[in-house]
Design a protein around this motif. Structure first.
Motif, PDB file in Angstrom:
ATOM      1  N   VAL A   1     103.301  44.120  15.116  1.00 23.83           N
ATOM      2  CA  VAL A   1     103.889  44.366  13.800  1.00 23.83           C
ATOM      3  C   VAL A   1     103.264  43.424  12.790  1.00 23.83           C
ATOM      4  N   GLY A   2     102.900  43.942  11.659  1.00 22.49           N
ATOM      5  CA  GLY A   2     102.330  43.112  10.607  1.00 22.49           C
ATOM      6  C   GLY A   2     102.057  43.949   9.379  1.00 22.49           C
ATOM      7  N   PRO A   3     101.671  43.315   8.295  1.00 23.76           N
ATOM      8  CA  PRO A   3     101.422  44.047   7.045  1.00 23.76           C
ATOM      9  C   PRO A   3     100.391  45.152   7.210  1.00 23.76           C
ATOM     10  N   ALA A   4      99.433  44.945   8.130  1.00 23.21           N
ATOM     11  CA  ALA A   4      98.366  45.926   8.282  1.00 23.21           C
ATOM     12  C   ALA A   4      98.747  47.052   9.236  1.00 23.21           C
ATOM     13  N   THR A   5      99.879  46.949   9.905  1.00 18.77           N
ATOM     14  CA  THR A   5     100.258  47.989  10.861  1.00 18.77           C
ATOM     15  C   THR A   5     101.481  48.733  10.363  1.00 18.77           C
ATOM     16  N   ARG A   6     102.665  48.417  10.890  1.00 19.65           N
ATOM     17  CA  ARG A   6     103.844  49.157  10.497  1.00 19.65           C
ATOM     18  C   ARG A   6     105.084  48.360  10.841  1.00 19.65           C
ATOM     19  N   THR A   7     106.208  48.814  10.318  1.00 24.33           N
ATOM     20  CA  THR A   7     107.476  48.215  10.700  1.00 24.33           C
ATOM     21  C   THR A   7     107.813  48.644  12.117  1.00 24.33           C
ATOM     22  N   ALA A   8     108.380  47.756  12.905  1.00 24.30           N
ATOM     23  CA  ALA A   8     108.738  48.082  14.280  1.00 24.30           C
ATOM     24  C   ALA A   8     109.799  49.173  14.301  1.00 24.30           C
ATOM     25  N   GLY A   9     109.578  50.187  15.128  1.00 21.91           N
ATOM     26  CA  GLY A   9     110.588  51.216  15.318  1.00 21.91           C
ATOM     27  C   GLY A   9     111.668  50.738  16.267  1.00 21.91           C
ATOM     28  N   ARG A  10     112.704  51.569  16.408  1.00 19.38           N
ATOM     29  CA  ARG A  10     113.838  51.185  17.250  1.00 19.38           C
ATOM     30  C   ARG A  10     113.402  50.914  18.680  1.00 19.38           C
ATOM     31  N   GLU A  11     112.469  51.713  19.212  1.00 17.40           N
ATOM     32  CA  GLU A  11     112.034  51.575  20.597  1.00 17.40           C
ATOM     33  C   GLU A  11     110.761  50.742  20.733  1.00 17.40           C
ATOM     34  N   HIS A  12     110.409  49.994  19.699  1.00 17.77           N
ATOM     35  CA  HIS A  12     109.193  49.175  19.733  1.00 17.77           C
ATOM     36  C   HIS A  12     109.184  48.266  20.962  1.00 17.77           C
ATOM     37  N   VAL A  13     108.058  48.248  21.663  1.00 15.79           N
ATOM     38  CA  VAL A  13     107.904  47.424  22.871  1.00 15.79           C
ATOM     39  C   VAL A  13     106.977  46.260  22.552  1.00 15.79           C
ATOM     40  N   LEU A  14     107.505  45.059  22.662  1.00 11.83           N
ATOM     41  CA  LEU A  14     106.716  43.858  22.379  1.00 11.83           C
ATOM     42  C   LEU A  14     105.700  43.586  23.479  1.00 11.83           C
ATOM     43  N   GLY A  15     104.644  42.892  23.100  1.00 15.38           N
ATOM     44  CA  GLY A  15     103.653  42.447  24.073  1.00 15.38           C
ATOM     45  C   GLY A  15     103.920  41.015  24.512  1.00 15.38           C
ATOM     46  N   THR A  16     102.854  40.245  24.607  1.00 15.02           N
ATOM     47  CA  THR A  16     102.978  38.859  25.067  1.00 15.02           C
ATOM     48  C   THR A  16     103.324  37.970  23.887  1.00 15.02           C
ATOM     49  N   GLY A  17     104.582  38.014  23.465  1.00 11.62           N
ATOM     50  CA  GLY A  17     105.035  37.212  22.339  1.00 11.62           C
ATOM     51  C   GLY A  17     105.353  35.784  22.728  1.00 11.62           C
ATOM     52  N   ALA A  18     105.655  34.979  21.722  1.00 11.24           N
ATOM     53  CA  ALA A  18     105.932  33.559  21.956  1.00 11.24           C
ATOM     54  C   ALA A  18     107.138  33.358  22.860  1.00 11.24           C
ATOM     55  N   ALA A  19     108.185  34.182  22.681  1.00 12.23           N
ATOM     56  CA  ALA A  19     109.385  34.018  23.500  1.00 12.23           C
ATOM     57  C   ALA A  19     109.088  34.309  24.961  1.00 12.23           C
ATOM     58  N   SER A  20     108.377  35.407  25.230  1.00 14.70           N
ATOM     59  CA  SER A  20     108.088  35.757  26.626  1.00 14.70           C
ATOM     60  C   SER A  20     107.200  34.711  27.287  1.00 14.70           C
ATOM     61  N   LEU A  21     106.247  34.173  26.538  1.00 14.61           N
ATOM     62  CA  LEU A  21     105.377  33.153  27.111  1.00 14.61           C
ATOM     63  C   LEU A  21     106.125  31.844  27.353  1.00 14.61           C
ATOM     64  N   SER A  22     107.070  31.517  26.467  1.00 16.97           N
ATOM     65  CA  SER A  22     107.853  30.297  26.683  1.00 16.97           C
ATOM     66  C   SER A  22     108.717  30.423  27.933  1.00 16.97           C
ATOM     67  N   LEU A  23     109.281  31.601  28.182  1.00 15.61           N
ATOM     68  CA  LEU A  23     110.053  31.794  29.408  1.00 15.61           C
ATOM     69  C   LEU A  23     109.152  31.717  30.635  1.00 15.61           C
ATOM     70  N   ALA A  24     107.962  32.297  30.536  1.00 12.86           N
ATOM     71  CA  ALA A  24     107.026  32.222  31.663  1.00 12.86           C
ATOM     72  C   ALA A  24     106.681  30.770  31.985  1.00 12.86           C
ATOM     73  N   ARG A  25     106.518  29.939  30.962  1.00 15.54           N
ATOM     74  CA  ARG A  25     106.195  28.528  31.182  1.00 15.54           C
ATOM     75  C   ARG A  25     107.386  27.745  31.711  1.00 15.54           C
ATOM     76  N   ALA A  26     108.596  28.269  31.498  1.00 11.39           N
ATOM     77  CA  ALA A  26     109.794  27.564  31.944  1.00 11.39           C
ATOM     78  C   ALA A  26     110.284  28.029  33.312  1.00 11.39           C
TER      79      ALA A  26
END
Length: 510
Positions: free
Chosen positions: A126-151
């Motif tokens: 999601v970003g200015p060059a793409t689009r607003t996230a839809g209701r079913e938007h599936v995130l990739g390797t975001g900061a939250a998921s990586l922080s959990l992986a490290r923990a």
């Protein structure tokens, strides 16, 4: 099709190491900052007028979002069929060119030696060059998921469950230490992408659809991980990756309370969580969840460690998550959403929102368990997983040394702990006014100690039982040994919990 794509990605060098080598450190760093031109130049030309080949095409297609001529894309994706990739929704085609319709990128974990390459499929960022996230938007390797992986604790287990797997990131990181993997999600779209992620990575994963823990009712696992829709907000679902529909911190409350019932004895659950702070004590709400978790663990006991890593005021919280979904908080849409969220938080009496990790361990029925809530907002660059694993070991060791039994232990101050002195100037020179014990590694815990504590710790070299050290100190300072022991034991337990005193015989010993 996915097997052929996996072959193409590996052969074309579209891996973590391959992309790093192609782009070089400068272009890679620029891409991480959102500056695409250096990476695009490198992807077009690997240097010295040499064409970057399939790797350059794949980088332009999937990492830069460029349109690529069909023939060039087909050559880079061979043996996967280009038309099948378009039909599957991976690519879009128009005017003789194709571009990525989904986000596909290499991923890896340096902590898993000799791991095969990984690729993660998700929706476009999601970003200015793409689009607003839809209701079913599936995130990739975001900061939250990586922080959990490290923990996450990385010790060999038989069975592991990922609740709310999304595109499957936690499963990938768990594949190096778990023999059997199960992933659940309420979103069929997320599970479709997770299945592709697992297929590309060559993983055999049980994938189940359904909300929360319903798909695994009656089952227990050696380890559970979860990056749930933990974001506190109004009781509705605008985006399934962040909104639970329960309102407030209901998602965190539900999972913390229910997870222990799905753990084997000794099993560990770890999740990201948020809590509404409505009083001076931020631990108030998490502790109520832990009461329910303890009941869920029965007839076993419960060890729990809640770590607060960040705190945001309501305005910052709302603005952060609007931007996360591609909404400008200053836009008309953003203004309306901000009003709704802030009204909800105000009605709940919220003055701040806490965020962090919750670790739960189901203990044996004869072990009461230990519950600790701690603020860990200080800088901590190391992965938290090894520290959590060590905390579990130290907690289990302390459970085997209840009450005065700790006095029989031989303890030592590790080399990673230092003593800081605070001094003030006087007419007679420098005068000591404070002493602080500091861990130099991990979370860098700090404990103030008085002069008797300093003297006691000086004797903790792993040779004499704590009881003997207390008695010697009592004699030297004219104190009653029983009173001194009673005052020292709570301090010693805290220091053991934080790794600032360690058992001379090791935590695996009784």
């Amino acid at each position: 099709m996915w097997r052929g794509l996996r072959t193409a990605l590996a052969r074309g060098g579209f891996t973590v190491d391959g992309v790093a080598a192609l782009l070089g450190p400068g272009a890679r760093a620029a891409l991480d900052r959102g500056e695409t031109t250096p990476a695009r130049r490198a992807a077009r030309n690997a240097g010295n007028s040499r064409d970057a080949g399939p790797a350059g095409t794949l980088v332009r297609l999937f990492l830069l979002g460029d349109a690529v001529p069909r023939a060039e894309a087909a050559a880079a994706l061979e043996p996967a069929d280009l038309d099948e990739a378009v039909a599957a929704g991976l690519l879009s085609s128009a005017d003789g060119q194709v571009r990525a319709a989904l986000d596909l990128r290499p991923h890896g974990d340096a902590a898993i030696p000799d791991a095969a390459p990984w690729w993660v499929l998700s929706d476009l960022e999601v970003g200015p060059a793409t689009r607003t996230a839809g209701r079913e938007h599936v995130l990739g390797t975001g900061a939250a998921s990586l922080s959990l992986a490290r923990a996450t604790v990385r010790r060999p287990v038989g069975t592991l469950l990922d609740v709310g797997t999304g595109c499957g990131v936690q499963v990938l990181h768990s594949s190096g230490h778990a023999a059997e993997l199960t992933a659940t999600d309420v979103s069929e779209r997320a599970l479709d992408m997770a299945r592709v992620t697992f297929a590309l990575c060559g993983l055999d994963v049980e994938v189940l659809a359904g909300p929360w823990l319903e798909p695994v009712a009656g089952r227990r696992f050696d380890q559970i991980v979860s990056n749930p829709p933990f974001v506190p907000g109004p009781p509705q679902v605008d985006h399934v990756y962040r909104d639970s529909g329960l309102g407030g911190d209901g998602a965190s409350a539900l999972l913390v309370g229910a997870l222990p019932a799905h753990l084997t004895e000794g099993g560990v659950a770890q999740l990201l969580a948020s809590w509404l702070i409505t009083s001076e004590d931020w631990t108030e709400r998490p502790r109520t969840w832990l009461d329910e978790a303890a009941r869920s663990a029965a007839p076993g006991g419960l060890d729990a460690w809640v770590v607060q890593r960040d705190v945001a005021d309501p305005a910052l919280h709302v603005g952060t998550w609007l931007r996360d979904a591609g909404v400008d908080p200053a836009s008309p849409e953003g203004t309306a959403l901000s009003e709704r969220w802030l009204d909800f938080l105000a009605a709940e009496g919220v003055h701040a929102i806490g965020f962090g990790f919750v670790t739960l361990r189901r203990t044996a029925p004869d072990v009461a368990g230990t519950v600790v809530c701690e603020d860990l907002r200080q800088s901590h660059d190391d992965p938290l997983g090894p520290e959590i694993a060590a905390w579990l070991d130290r907690t289990a060791w302390l459970a085997r040394h209840p009450g005065d039994a700790l006095l029989d232990a031989r303890l030592r101050v590790p080399d990673t702990v230092a003593l800081e002195r605070g001094l003030v100037g006087t007419d007679e020179g420098w005068e000591a006014v404070a002493a602080t014990l500091v861990r130099l590694d991990g979370p860098q815990w700090r404990h103030d100690v008085d002069e008797l504590g300093v003297a006691l710790l000086a004797g903790c070299r792993g040779y004499l039982p704590l009881r003997d050290l207390v008695e010697l100190l009592a004699v030297a300072h004219g104190r009653d040994p029983d009173e001194l022991a009673a005052a020292a034991l709570p301090v010693v337990r805290d220091l053991v919990h934080h790794g600032m005193l360690v058992a001379g015989e090791g935590y695996g010993s009784s």
